[in-house]
Design an enzyme around this catalytic site. Structure first.
Site, mmCIF file in Angstrom:
data_model
loop_
_atom_site.group_PDB
_atom_site.id
_atom_site.type_symbol
_atom_site.label_atom_id
_atom_site.label_comp_id
_atom_site.label_asym_id
_atom_site.label_seq_id
_atom_site.Cartn_x
_atom_site.Cartn_y
_atom_site.Cartn_z
ATOM 1 N N ASN A 83 3.520 22.511 54.240
ATOM 2 C CA ASN A 83 3.423 22.522 55.711
ATOM 3 C C ASN A 83 3.585 21.150 56.362
ATOM 4 O O ASN A 83 3.614 21.052 57.589
ATOM 5 C CB ASN A 83 2.115 23.185 56.183
ATOM 6 C CG ASN A 83 2.007 24.618 55.688
ATOM 7 O OD1 ASN A 83 2.916 25.410 55.914
ATOM 8 N ND2 ASN A 83 0.941 24.945 54.977
ATOM 9 N N ARG A 135 3.273 20.982 64.381
ATOM 10 C CA ARG A 135 2.105 21.639 63.777
ATOM 11 C C ARG A 135 0.802 21.019 64.293
ATOM 12 O O ARG A 135 0.522 19.846 64.028
ATOM 13 C CB ARG A 135 2.177 21.440 62.252
ATOM 14 C CG ARG A 135 0.996 21.973 61.503
ATOM 15 C CD ARG A 135 0.989 21.476 60.059
ATOM 16 N NE ARG A 135 -0.144 22.013 59.350
ATOM 17 C CZ ARG A 135 -0.615 21.529 58.223
ATOM 18 N NH1 ARG A 135 -0.029 20.493 57.643
ATOM 19 N NH2 ARG A 135 -1.654 22.084 57.649
ATOM 20 N N TYR A 143 -2.793 16.562 63.870
ATOM 21 C CA TYR A 143 -1.885 15.785 63.009
ATOM 22 C C TYR A 143 -0.967 14.820 63.763
ATOM 23 O O TYR A 143 -0.209 14.079 63.136
ATOM 24 C CB TYR A 143 -1.036 16.751 62.164
ATOM 25 C CG TYR A 143 -1.884 17.621 61.248
ATOM 26 C CD1 TYR A 143 -2.666 17.041 60.250
ATOM 27 C CD2 TYR A 143 -1.919 19.002 61.393
ATOM 28 C CE1 TYR A 143 -3.463 17.825 59.421
ATOM 29 C CE2 TYR A 143 -2.704 19.794 60.561
ATOM 30 C CZ TYR A 143 -3.477 19.205 59.579
ATOM 31 O OH TYR A 143 -4.255 19.972 58.758
ATOM 32 N N ASN A 160 0.002 12.977 49.697
ATOM 33 C CA ASN A 160 -0.706 13.841 50.647
ATOM 34 C C ASN A 160 -0.459 15.254 50.143
ATOM 35 O O ASN A 160 0.586 15.849 50.417
ATOM 36 C CB ASN A 160 -0.177 13.669 52.075
ATOM 37 C CG ASN A 160 -0.974 14.522 53.063
ATOM 38 O OD1 ASN A 160 -1.799 15.349 52.662
ATOM 39 N ND2 ASN A 160 -0.730 14.323 54.349
ATOM 40 N N ALA A 194 -2.777 21.228 51.727
ATOM 41 C CA ALA A 194 -3.761 22.261 51.363
ATOM 42 C C ALA A 194 -4.041 22.296 49.854
ATOM 43 O O ALA A 194 -5.143 22.672 49.429
ATOM 44 C CB ALA A 194 -3.289 23.624 51.845
ATOM 45 N N GLU A 235 -4.637 8.993 47.023
ATOM 46 C CA GLU A 235 -4.689 10.210 47.852
ATOM 47 C C GLU A 235 -4.741 9.810 49.326
ATOM 48 O O GLU A 235 -5.545 8.958 49.700
ATOM 49 C CB GLU A 235 -5.950 11.006 47.479
ATOM 50 C CG GLU A 235 -6.169 12.219 48.349
ATOM 51 C CD GLU A 235 -7.475 12.961 48.018
ATOM 52 O OE1 GLU A 235 -8.180 12.564 47.057
ATOM 53 O OE2 GLU A 235 -7.785 13.917 48.728
ATOM 54 N N HIS A 283 -4.467 11.351 53.581
ATOM 55 C CA HIS A 283 -4.434 12.448 54.548
ATOM 56 C C HIS A 283 -4.314 11.866 55.946
ATOM 57 O O HIS A 283 -4.874 10.799 56.235
ATOM 58 C CB HIS A 283 -5.717 13.287 54.485
ATOM 59 C CG HIS A 283 -5.942 13.881 53.134
ATOM 60 N ND1 HIS A 283 -5.280 14.996 52.700
ATOM 61 C CD2 HIS A 283 -6.718 13.470 52.098
ATOM 62 C CE1 HIS A 283 -5.650 15.265 51.467
ATOM 63 N NE2 HIS A 283 -6.521 14.358 51.068
ATOM 64 N N ARG A 295 -13.877 17.809 59.055
ATOM 65 C CA ARG A 295 -13.291 19.089 59.451
ATOM 66 C C ARG A 295 -14.050 20.256 58.787
ATOM 67 O O ARG A 295 -15.214 20.106 58.431
ATOM 68 C CB ARG A 295 -11.800 19.083 59.104
ATOM 69 C CG ARG A 295 -11.049 17.978 59.871
ATOM 70 C CD ARG A 295 -9.567 18.008 59.597
ATOM 71 N NE ARG A 295 -8.975 19.275 60.023
ATOM 72 C CZ ARG A 295 -7.761 19.695 59.629
ATOM 73 N NH1 ARG A 295 -7.043 18.943 58.800
ATOM 74 N NH2 ARG A 295 -7.289 20.839 60.055
#
Ligand code: DQA
Length: 160
Positions: free
Chosen positions: A24, A31, A36, A87, A90, A111, A113, A120
């Site tokens: 995604n 989105r 984002y 990234n 999900a 990692e 994001h 969240r």
């Protein structure tokens, strides 16, 4: 340029960083922009390439909606890339397969994001890949990618 700086520049020029983007993230821009941001993945890639050029490192930038394709790219990174910046989107929260691939290849992995996953929904608080990554950067929007790039250079210890 003194000889230490020349040595460092030669090492940086040889350095290759693989950016992987999960499901995604191809929809960035449209989105959920309130979460984002409005930059597309191509916009983010351009920013990463601009900073990589300043830092004199090479980057490869990929996106897939398929878990198996991401696993394949992680496996192929061994011997081809110095660091992975991922990234996993999900799959961060679900994919034991990605975690095992990162652990198996042993390529240092960072990692990242866009959003602060810890602020969240509860299901996003857990990252199954975090324990096999060198560290996690989240919550800085597109800047998380630039911070990931800078961290990637640091973990190789070229500058030490
Ligand atoms: C994300 C956070 C994930 O929880 C989510 O599934 C994404 C994007 C981020 O960059 O903020 O797709 O990885």
């Amino acid at each position: 340029m003194n000889s230490t700086t020349i040595q460092e520049t030669i090492k940086l020029l040889a350095m290759k960083i693989l950016f992987l983007n999960g499901p995604n993230l191809n929809l960035l821009g449209s989105r959920e922009p309130e979460i984002y941001g409005r930059m597309t993945l191509a916009d983010i890639e351009a920013k990463v390439r601009e900073r990589a050029a300043q830092l004199k490192v090479a980057v490869d930038f990929r996106q897939s909606n398929l878990e198996g394709e991401l696993v394949g790219w992680i496996q192929q990174a061994k011997g081809a890339f110095d660091v992975i910046v991922i990234n996993a989107a999900a799959y961060t929260h679900t994919s034991v397969a990605l975690r095992d691939a990162i652990s198996a290849v042993g390529v240092p992995t960072i990692e990242i994001h866009l959003s602060n996953i810890h602020a969240r929904e509860e299901f996003r608080h857990k990252s199954v890949i975090a324990p096999v990554c060198r560290g996690q950067i989240c919550g800085f929007g597109a800047k998380s990618y630039i911070l990931g790039l800078e961290a990637a250079i640091d973990v190789t210890e070229i500058k030490k």
